[in-house]
Design a protein around this motif. Structure first.
Motif: not given
Length: 296
Positions: A66-71
C-alpha cells in the motif's frame, strides 16, 4: 498450493512498515525510516532491506503493498508521492518481482484499508462494502462482489473530493472539520467531550451529521450492504455515531437501507494487514480469471 505466508508493506513519507503475515496475523514486523530525500532507487533498496531482515520471507507466496497517491495497478507503477520527491514514476512491481521472484500487487493505502477490513475484519460478512478512513483527510475503498474495485490508477471511491457545502466532504468529514472549519484542535474537543462538555458534544453531533451525509452519498452511488469507518477520527466514534445514523436514516429509499449497517473497525495495524489482504484478494481474482478463460 499457495503459501499462507504473505509479506505486507505500507509505504509512508516518513516510515516504511513491513510485516510477514500468516492467515492475516502479523508474525514478524519491522519499521524503517523512509529515505524521503533520497533517490527513488534508495527508497526501493530500503524496502528490500526491510523485507530481507524478516526471517522466512523466502517462503512467502508474494508481496502486497500500500502506498499513497495514484497507482497503475496492472504495471505496478507509483506516481507522484507527495512526501517522497524522487518518486514521480516508480516501477516498484517489476523491481521487486525481479529481485524476489515472487508476484507483487500494489494499490493505494485507502484501498488496502478497505480490502484488509473486508478479508480479515468487520467486512467479512459482506460482499459489497465501502470503507471510509477518516483522519487528516478522507480516504475510501470499494469492494464489489468480494473483490477490491480500484478503477483507473486506483482512484475509485475517493468521495472526499466531492463538492459539499462551501468546500468538499473531506473538509467536513475529517480532522479538517475541527482545524479549518471550527479553528480548534480535534484532540482537545475529544477530551472535552469525554468530560461531557456541551459545546464539544454539539460539535461532534454536527460532525456526525456531515459524515451521515457522506454515507448517504455513497449509498446513492453504490448501495453497499455496509459502510465501515476507521482512521484516527473514528476514535471519537461514540460521540458522533448517533447523529450520523440519524442522518443516514433520512435516506429517501427505505428499502435500500433496510438491512444497511455502519460499523467501526477495531483492527490494529490495518495498513500492513491490508497490504497482505490485497495480495490475497488480487491473487485469487487472477486465478479465478485464469480458470474462467480455460473453461471457454
Amino acid at each position: 498450493m499457495l503459501s499462507e505466508k504473505i509479506v505486507g508493506i505500507d509505504i509512508g513519507g516518513t516510515k516504511i512498515s513491513i510485516g510477514i503475515l500468516v492467515n492475516g496475523k502479523i508474525e514478524q514486523f519491522v519499521k524503517l525510516e523512509t529515505p524521503a530525500d533520497g533517490t527513488k532507487e534508495e527508497v526501493m533498496q530500503q524496502i528490500v532491506k526491510g523485507i530481507e531482515s524478516l526471517e522466512g520471507y523466502e517462503d512467502a507466496a508474494g508481496i502486497g503493498i500500500g502506498a499513497p497517491g495514484l497507482i497503475d495497478e496492472k504495471e505496478g507503477v507509483i506516481f507522484s508521492v507527495t512526501n517522497i520527491p524522487s518518486w514521480r514514476e516508480v516501477h516498484l512491481k517489476s523491481y521487486l518481482e525481479d529481485h524476489f521472484k515472487k508476484p507483487v500487487y500494489i494499490t493505494n493505502d485507502a484501498n488496502c484499508f478497505a480490502i484488509g477490513v473486508k478479508i480479515y475484519g468487520e467486512g467479512q460478512p459482506f460482499k459489497n462494502v465501502i470503507c471510509l478512513a477518516l483522519g487528516t483527510g478522507v480516504g475510501a475503498g470499494v469492494v464489489i462482489d468480494g473483490y477490491l474495485y480500484s478503477g483507473e490508477v486506483a482512484g475509485a471511491g475517493e468521495v472526499g473530493g466531492l463538492p459539499y457545502l462551501d468546500a468538499d466532504f473531506e473538509t467536513y468529514c475529517s480532522g479538517k472539520f475541527f482545524k479549518q472549519i471550527n479553528k480548534v484542535d480535534g484532540q482537545t474537543v475529544f477530551e472535552k467531550a469525554q468530560q461531557n462538555d456541551p459545546e464539544a458534544l454539539k460539535m461532534f453531533a454536527e460532525f456526525g451529521r456531515h459524515v451521515g451525509n457522506l454515507i448517504k452519498t455513497t449509498i446513492f452511488m453504490m448501495a453497499p450492504e455496509a459502510v465501515i469507518v476507521g482512521g484516527s477520527v473514528s476514535n471519537s466514534y461514540e460521540f458522533w455515531k448517533d447523529a450520523m445514523m440519524e442522518s443516514v436514516q433520512e435516506f429517501p429509499y427505505k428499502k435500500v437501507i433496510e438491512n444497511f449497517q455502519v460499523l467501526k473497525t477495531e483492527m490494529n495495524d490495518i495498513a500492513v494487514i491490508g497490504a497482505a489482504a490485497l495480495f490475497k484478494n488480487r491473487y485469487e481474482q487472477d486465478m479465478a480469471k485464469a480458470q474462467a478463460s480455460k473453461a471457454i
